[in-house]
Design an enzyme around this catalytic site. Structure first.
Site, short mmCIF file in Angstrom:
data_model
loop_
_atom_site.label_atom_id
_atom_site.label_comp_id
_atom_site.label_asym_id
_atom_site.label_seq_id
_atom_site.Cartn_x
_atom_site.Cartn_y
_atom_site.Cartn_z
N GLU A 70 -37.95 -137.36 19.57
CA GLU A 70 -37.64 -136.05 20.14
C GLU A 70 -38.79 -135.50 20.99
OE1 GLU A 70 -34.20 -134.41 17.30
OE2 GLU A 70 -36.20 -134.22 16.44
N HIS A 89 -40.46 -127.94 16.32
CA HIS A 89 -39.03 -128.27 16.27
C HIS A 89 -38.66 -128.50 14.81
CE1 HIS A 89 -35.17 -130.03 16.66
NE2 HIS A 89 -35.57 -131.28 16.50
N HIS A 91 -35.47 -128.67 11.61
CA HIS A 91 -34.09 -128.79 11.16
C HIS A 91 -33.92 -127.89 9.92
CE1 HIS A 91 -34.21 -133.19 12.87
NE2 HIS A 91 -34.31 -132.26 13.81
N TYR A 116 -38.08 -107.37 14.61
CA TYR A 116 -39.07 -108.45 14.55
C TYR A 116 -38.60 -109.69 15.29
CZ TYR A 116 -40.22 -105.11 11.02
OH TYR A 116 -40.47 -103.92 10.39
N HIS A 156 -27.97 -128.99 15.61
CA HIS A 156 -29.20 -129.76 15.49
C HIS A 156 -30.33 -128.97 14.82
CE1 HIS A 156 -32.08 -132.71 17.80
NE2 HIS A 156 -32.62 -132.31 16.66
#
Length: 216
Positions: A70, A89, A91, A116, A156
């Site tokens: 990725e 990144h 999950h 926020y 994703h």
């Protein structure tokens, strides 16, 4: 603290927060004309120097571990804006769940329910589904038509950028919380921050928020 040490510390923090199940997720830091990124299959909670890959700014591996599939996502963010020096990144469960739903609006999959989220993250568009590792993911991010420093990837997870690793991690944590609150309040009468309030927050905190355009 060296860039490698920053990656190791950030990975441990994200695992402790429950945001990186198994060996999922990847982190990177831009170091001048190099990108240091966690290697494929590495667990963010048990990172060592041997787990870090070194890439050039085009994403070509220079040395170290085999880079995450990725990595195009990270390269896309760095190409998008030279101010970004770190990318996270994840999950994480609520971001993944939110990424499986239709977006709140074209320019932000997540509604402005808390100040926020607007202040620390800003609008977070949903980018189209592509299989993990598809180079088009990076191009989607690089050329997305909105101001952004975070996005959800359809079905994703999340990706956020920051001026340094601590900044990027904080945004990743805040985005997960915003997704959690969005899901908890779905299908109920809820009160969003009105457009004037959002505009005031975005201006005061220099946060990206604007009327959306089509992703196509």
């Amino acid at each position: 603290m060296s860039a490698v040490d920053e990656l190791i510390a950030a990975g441990a923090r994200l695992v402790e927060a429950g945001l990186s199940p198994g060996s999922s997720g990847n982190l990177s830091i831009r170091d001048d004309d190099r990108i240091l990124i966690t290697g494929t299959g590495s667990s963010l909670g048990r990172l060592a120097e041997a787990d870090i890959a070194v890439l050039d700014l085009d994403g070509t591996r220079i040395s170290g571990a085999r880079s995450s599939k990725e990595s195009p996502l990270h390269v896309g963010f760095y190409r998008r804006d030279d101010a970004y020096r770190a990318v996270v990144h994840l999950h994480s469960p609520y971001a993944v769940a939110a990424s499986c739903l239709e977006p709140w609006a074209p320019h932000s999959a997540v509604p402005p329910l808390t100040p926020y989220f607007v202040m620390r993250v800003g609008q977070t568009p949903l980018l189209p589904y592509r299989h993990p590792g598809d180079p088009e993911l990076g191009r989607d991010l690089e050329h997305a038509p909105w101001m952004l420093r975070a996005a959800l990837l359809a079905n994703h997870g999340s990706i956020v950028a920051g001026t340094d690793m601590a900044d990027a991690v904080d945004r990743g944590v805040e985005l997960e919380e915003a997704c959690r609150i969005s899901l908890l309040t779905a299908q109920t009468p809820r009160r969003e921050i009105d457009p004037e309030g959002v505009a005031e927050l975005a201006a005061r905190w220099d946060s990206p928020w604007q009327p959306g355009l089509s992703i196509h």
